[in-house]
Design an enzyme around this catalytic site. Structure first.
Site, PDB file in Angstrom:
ATOM      1  CD  GLU A   1       3.199   8.591  -0.870  1.00  0.00           C
ATOM      2  OE1 GLU A   1       4.329   8.080  -0.784  1.00  0.00           O
ATOM      3  OE2 GLU A   1       2.149   7.966  -0.705  1.00  0.00           O
TER       4      GLU A   1
ATOM      5  CE  LYS B   1       2.202   6.520  -3.809  1.00  0.00           C
ATOM      6  NZ  LYS B   1       2.816   5.194  -3.931  1.00  0.00           N
TER       7      LYS B   1
HETATM    8  P1  13P Z   1      -1.052   2.428  -0.833  1.00  0.00           P
HETATM    9  O1  13P Z   1      -1.556   2.444  -2.259  1.00  0.00           O
HETATM   10  O2  13P Z   1      -1.206   1.089  -0.167  1.00  0.00           O
HETATM   11  O3  13P Z   1      -1.552   3.584  -0.034  1.00  0.00           O
HETATM   12  O4  13P Z   1       0.532   2.566  -0.902  1.00  0.00           O
HETATM   13  C1  13P Z   1       1.109   3.464  -1.755  1.00  0.00           C
HETATM   14  C2  13P Z   1       2.332   4.017  -1.146  1.00  0.00           C
HETATM   15  O5  13P Z   1       3.403   3.833  -1.654  1.00  0.00           O
HETATM   16  C3  13P Z   1       2.194   4.833   0.066  1.00  0.00           C
HETATM   17  O6  13P Z   1       3.400   5.482   0.293  1.00  0.00           O
END
Ligand code: 13P
Length: 336
Positions: free
Chosen positions: A177, A219
């Site tokens: 991510e 992600k």
């Molecule tokens: P949000 O959808 O609240 O941004 O959180 C997702 C997430 O896991 C961020 O690391």
């Protein structure tokens, strides 16, 4: 662990019409969420809240996996059933956040690097034994006048790739991510350019660390104008920009991309995902891994009556899961 098994898990995470619920807030982050609705941040409230989310009736219809936090993966329902068992019974794959959060990047004012590689192999081994089959690492990229620097992007990509290689060695699917924050007054073109550089750097680093993309999930953040830019981008514009950026930088062999909500409104996050899928077919499955956009309505309801509103809060979790599940197929109708 064979690549086939990792690829099977990755595909299951992005099964048609299903996505991930992120409930992996660290103790510091959940403190902020609880504080915003006046809930005391103690272990029992955190446990009870996560129980509410994970025991939502029929959640598995639209949710393939849930990302947990270290404390949460060890917790049980009030009746003593491990959360991981509740999840398995509903066909929900346990995931775990394993990064240790961000620290200032020395020498680069305003930039962050994610920590947590030391001792990661042993932690992953333990999480696998506890039932986790995928793991998440979040890097944070800030857009500012002089940021992000190439050094910040490279340092974060390198850490993400080292994390991913260790996950695959230990039999867990890495969810990588690189979150480009919405904070700032930049326009949507700048967001596009930063996303493109970040994603190209990440996939370079994954290649260099021998990470098998068939067993990896990205992600991603969406390409949107900065929160303080005064710009409003139409749903179609966000969908088209995000898709074009992903197509130019993410290999087609990746099984799936799931989005974070990052501060978007609940319905906005759903509408963007839906629009991207309507523009398909796309090379990878596009689904969701929302935290706030899955939970905020439920948290508000629960805060009004902790014991009395569990059922009502669960109905909103189910409704958000259903809306996002339909959006993952490009079949969401606003208000449905
Ligand atoms: P949000 O959808 O609240 O941004 O959180 C997702 C997430 O896991 C961020 O690391």
């Amino acid at each position: 662990m064979s690549i086939e098994q990792l690829a099977d898990t990755a595909r299951a995470m992005v099964a048609p019409g299903k996505g991930i619920i992120a409930i992996d807030e660290s103790t510091a982050t959940i403190a902020k969420r609880f504080e915003s609705v006046g809930i005391p941040n103690n272990e029992e409230n955190r446990r009870a809240y996560r129980e509410l989310l994970l025991t939502t009736p029929k959640l598995g219809e639209y949710i393939s996996g849930a990302i947990l936090y270290d404390e949460t993966i060890r917790q049980t329902t009030k009746a003593g059933v491990p959360f991981t068992k509740v999840m398995a019974e509903n066909g929900i794959i346990p995931g775990i956040k394993v990064d240790k959060g961000t620290q200032a990047l020395a020498g680069f004012a305003g930039e962050l690097v994610t920590e947590g590689l030391d001792g990661l192999r042993a932690r992953l081994e333990e999480y696998y034994k506890l039932g986790a089959r995928f793991a998440k690492w979040r890097a944070v990229i800030n857009i500012g006048d002089d940021t992000p620097s190439g050094t910040c992007i490279e340092a974060n990509s390198h850490a993400l790739a080292r994390f991913a290689a260790l996950c695959q060695e230990q039999g867990l699917v890495p969810m990588v991510e690189p979150e480009v924050l919405m904070d700032g007054d930049h326009d949507i073109e700048t967001s596009y350019e930063v996303h493109e550089v970040v994603l190209r750097s990440l996939f370079d680093a994954l290649f260099n660390q021998n990470v098998m993309l068939e067993g990896t999930i990205l992600k991603a953040s969406m390409v949107v104008p900065g929160k303080d830019s005064g710009e409003e981008a139409a749903v179609e514009e966000v969908a088209e920009s995000t898709l074009m950026c992903l197509k130019s930088s993410v290999p087609a062999i990746l099984p799936g991309i799931v989005f974070l909500s990052g501060g978007q409104g609940d319905e906005q996050a759903t509408a963007h995902l839906d629009a991207m899928n309507r523009l398909g077919p796309n090379p990878w499955t596009l689904s969701f891994s929302y935290g706030r956009a899955m939970q905020s309505a439920a948290l508000r309801l629960w805060s009004q009556d902790l014991a009395g509103n569990v059922g009502k809060a669960q109905q909103t979790v189910y409704a958000r899961a259903r809306a996002n599940g339909l959006a993952a197929l490009g079949k969401w109708n606003e208000g449905a």
